[in-house]
Design an enzyme around this catalytic site. Structure first.
Site, PDB file in Angstrom:
ATOM      1  CB  SER A 113      31.557  47.038  14.364  1.00 48.67           C
ATOM      2  OG  SER A 113      32.715  47.777  14.144  1.00 48.67           O
ATOM      3  CG  HIS A 114      34.341  47.326  17.705  1.00 47.22           C
ATOM      4  ND1 HIS A 114      33.435  48.090  17.000  1.00 47.22           N
ATOM      5  CD2 HIS A 114      34.137  47.589  19.005  1.00 47.22           C
ATOM      6  CE1 HIS A 114      32.733  48.810  17.860  1.00 47.22           C
ATOM      7  NE2 HIS A 114      33.125  48.521  19.078  1.00 47.22           N
ATOM      8  CG  ASP A 277      36.339  46.901  12.413  1.00 52.45           C
ATOM      9  OD1 ASP A 277      36.600  46.976  11.192  1.00 52.45           O
ATOM     10  OD2 ASP A 277      35.285  47.330  12.909  1.00 52.45           O
ATOM     11  CG  ASP A 279      32.328  46.432  10.287  1.00 45.35           C
ATOM     12  OD1 ASP A 279      33.266  46.589  11.089  1.00 45.35           O
ATOM     13  OD2 ASP A 279      31.474  47.310  10.075  1.00 45.35           O
ATOM     14  CG  ASP A 281      33.810  49.993  10.030  1.00 44.82           C
ATOM     15  OD1 ASP A 281      34.448  49.253  10.801  1.00 44.82           O
ATOM     16  OD2 ASP A 281      32.649  50.400  10.286  1.00 44.82           O
ATOM     17  NE  ARG A 282      35.673  50.507  15.383  1.00 39.60           N
ATOM     18  CZ  ARG A 282      35.481  50.676  16.671  1.00 39.60           C
ATOM     19  NH1 ARG A 282      36.428  50.349  17.518  1.00 39.60           N
ATOM     20  NH2 ARG A 282      34.341  51.160  17.117  1.00 39.60           N
ATOM     21  CE  LYS A 376      34.164  52.900  12.047  1.00 42.63           C
ATOM     22  NZ  LYS A 376      33.080  53.433  12.846  1.00 42.63           N
TER      23      LYS A 376
HETATM   24  C1  G1P Z   1      31.997  53.117  18.945  1.00 42.43           C
HETATM   25  C2  G1P Z   1      33.009  54.208  18.696  1.00 42.43           C
HETATM   26  C3  G1P Z   1      32.506  55.147  17.618  1.00 42.43           C
HETATM   27  C4  G1P Z   1      32.160  54.360  16.365  1.00 42.43           C
HETATM   28  C5  G1P Z   1      31.214  53.229  16.705  1.00 42.43           C
HETATM   29  C6  G1P Z   1      30.959  52.330  15.498  1.00 42.43           C
HETATM   30  O1  G1P Z   1      30.794  53.669  19.396  1.00 42.43           O
HETATM   31  O2  G1P Z   1      33.312  54.914  19.878  1.00 42.43           O
HETATM   32  O3  G1P Z   1      33.470  56.127  17.366  1.00 42.43           O
HETATM   33  O4  G1P Z   1      31.578  55.178  15.405  1.00 42.43           O
HETATM   34  O5  G1P Z   1      31.755  52.423  17.748  1.00 42.43           O
HETATM   35  O6  G1P Z   1      32.125  51.757  15.001  1.00 42.43           O
HETATM   36  P1  G1P Z   1      30.400  53.737  20.946  1.00 42.43           P
HETATM   37  O7  G1P Z   1      30.483  52.331  21.472  1.00 42.43           O
HETATM   38  O8  G1P Z   1      31.420  54.610  21.600  1.00 42.43           O
HETATM   39  O9  G1P Z   1      29.018  54.319  20.960  1.00 42.43           O
HETATM   40 ZN    ZN Z   2      33.561  48.268  12.299  1.00 42.64          ZN
END
Ligand code: G1P
Ligand code: ZN
Length: 543
Positions: A113-114, A277, A279, A281-282, A376
């Site tokens: 992801s991010h 981000d 992938d 989804d954000r 998302k």
């Molecule tokens: C984080 C975000 C959460 C999101 C997840 C995946 O998780 O806070 O809202 O769903 O990334 O993108 P966390 O690192 O807080 O567990």
């Molecule tokens: Zn993501």
């Protein structure tokens, strides 16, 4: 081509977190590490005969290698057919769409992801189920159980598959189809939104700046915003996906998407700014001189969704993760629909969406989505905003400030303390948990605590219970402070402190967020002894 059985030893740290298994690339490169987890998916999930799977990832370092391994293991484990994004690329929302559209049994998404990428960055693997959404806890739990006792895995001995050429080929008895990653996704967006209205707005001079952060949304954003909707060439910046995201941190928040944010606050700002981000989804949304907090974006989209063709009949309900601000609750109440509060992570929205109890949902961490898929969806959020702006002929700032004037404003911020010592983080959380009973009635300045708990969720559709989801301190005034540990980080522990204060006086809805929350910030430090226990005098990221 023969199937071989490889002896292996279990790794005991393969418990999926908030969103699949996330580790350093280096960990995934340890012999058998990836294979063990992949085999555990195939062993734990009962796939029917003739199963079709979707496989793709955000293009980060190790994506292609992992896909080759997964394909050979899928073939060895009796999967009939796999759809793979060209060059191994698929955004997370695109995977969700493909699973649903082509009635697949599920998908494997390669992404962290991010989190940053590259040889020293992060990698991740996530299993999505037939509804297109992240596997439910009971599935990830059974995958984890298999990982703990695995002794062997099956893999096909064969050459690598050509991931570049579109079309079908076979791998043992399995068919592999390399598909265009973008086409089906664009089609879905055209079905949901009024592209003509957006196109007309853009033709009239409305400008866009979309930062793809050298991650997966580049090709999707170029196809949609520039080619289909007519935005000027160059409206999509950092559009080419790179294995290390150009050395950046593909998290669209004001800290990591700094260049975009600076642009949107400059003299030459576009009318609309957004970023997605790693992938896809954000999302974050900006207007000229305004950053829309994700919790506000969720509330504003919920209030105006009916403007877009897909939601013209209204919404059945809304949901937000527990730490997300309660701005959307006010909108749902106004619309007369239910609003659900779920634990952090998209997987908890899936059942509610499947049961049609909600249409729109979101998280404070820059995630918004709807019942169109089960993830998302960054570009979806951008298009819904554009559709609303095109029809209302309002600017981002106008729409946002008018929203606050109608509903009041939930000032909201998340303070992250990244890379702290795991033991210290656990101590901080355990100290808070042990004091829950003593909190109600305690005063901090003018604020008195009404309730303190460790959030527990009972899913109304299947009655499954998920506990230990974060400590909530709720004040008589409605202010909230939430403490929880991240379930996606890979370096030490990350403590997240979520701060919220509702302002109903409409003459005070345009204060600076950190100023409006100053008292809550001090109280959070007093309650949890943050500076001492984290060893940091301020958070590493404020969003
Ligand atoms: C984080 C975000 C959460 C999101 C997840 C995946 O998780 O806070 O809202 O769903 O990334 O993108 P966390 O690192 O807080 O567990
Ligand atoms: Zn993501």
């Amino acid at each position: 081509m023969t199937v071989i059985t490889v002896k292996t030893k279990a790794f005991l740290d393969q418990k999926p977190g908030t969103s699949g298994l996330r580790k350093k690339v280096k960990q995934f490169q340890v012999q058998h590490y990836l294979e063990n987890f992949v085999q555990s998916i195939f062993s734990a999930v009962e796939f029917p005969e003739n199963a079709t799977l979707v496989v793709g990832g955000d293009g980060r370092y190790y994506n292609k290698e992992a896909i080759q391994t997964i394909l050979k293991m899928a073939a060895a484990n009796g999967i009939k057919r796999v759809l793979v994004g060209q060059n191994g690329l698929l955004s997370t929302p695109a995977v969700s769409n493909l699973i649903r559209k082509y009635e697949c049994v599920g998908g494997i998404v390669l992404s962290a992801s991010h989190n940053p990428g590259g040889p020293n960055g992060d990698f991740g693997i996530k299993f999505n189920a037939a509804n297109g959404g992240p596997a439910l806890e009971r599935v990830t739990d059974s995958i984890f159980t298999v990982t703990k006792s695995i002794t062997e895995y099956q893999i096909l001995e064969s050459d690598d598959i050509d991931l570049h050429t579109l079309g079908c080929s076979s791998l043992g008895d399995m068919e592999v189809e390399i598909i265009d990653p973008v086409i089906d996704y664009v089609k879905m967006m055209e079905d949901l939104f009024d592209f003509n209205a957006i196109q007309t707005m853009i033709a009239g001079g409305f400008s866009i700046k979309f930062d793809a952060m050298h991650a997966i949304t580049g090709p999707y954003a170029k196809a949609i915003f520039e080619e289909r909707l007519g935005a000027e060439a160059g409206s999509v910046i950092n559009a080419v996906p790179l294995t290390d995201f150009g050395g950046g941190h593909p998290d669209p928040n004001p800290v990591y998407a700094k260049t975009l944010v600076e642009h949107m606050f400059s003299e030459t700002a576009a009318d609309f700014g957004a970023a997605s981000d790693g992938d896809g989804d954000r999302n974050i949304i900006l207007g000229k001189g305004i950053y829309v907090a994700p919790s506000d974006s969720l509330a504003i989209l919920t209030a105006n969704a009916h403007i877009a063709p897909a939601y013209k009949n209204g919404i059945s309900g809304a949901a937000r993760s527990m730490p997300t601000s309660m701005a959307v609750d006010r909108v749902a109440a106004d619309l007369g629909v239910p609003c659900f509060e779920t634990p952090t992570g998209w997987k908890f929205f899936g059942n509610l969406l499947d049961a049609n109890q909600i249409t729109i949902c979101g998280e404070e961490s820059a995630g918004t989505g709807s019942d169109h898929i089960r993830e998302k969806d960054g570009i979806w959020a951008v298009l819904l905003w554009l559709n609303i702006l095109a029809v209302t002929q309002k600017s981002v700032k106008q729409l946002t400030t008018e929203h606050w004037r109608k509903f009041g404003r939930n000032y909201y911020s998340r303070h992250d303390y990244e890379g702290i010592d795991k033991a210290a983080a656990n101590k901080l959380m355990n100290d808070l948990r042990s004091k829950l009973d003593q909190f109600p009635g305690r005063c901090f300045g003018l604020e008195q605590i009404q309730k303190a708990d460790d959030f527990e969720y009972c899913d109304p559709t299947d009655n499954s219970v998920t506990s230990g989801q974060g400590v909530r301190i709720i004040f008589e005034s409605g202010c909230r402070i939430v403490f929880r540990l991240s379930g996606t980080g890979t370096d030490g522990a990350t403590l997240r402190v979520y701060l919220e204060r509702y302002e109903g006086d409409i003459s005070r809805t345009e204060l600076e967020t950190q100023d409006a929350l100053a008292e809550m910030i001090l109280i959070a430090d007093q309650i949890a002894d943050l500076s001492t226990l984290t060893g940091m005098d301020k958070p590493s990221v404020i969003s």
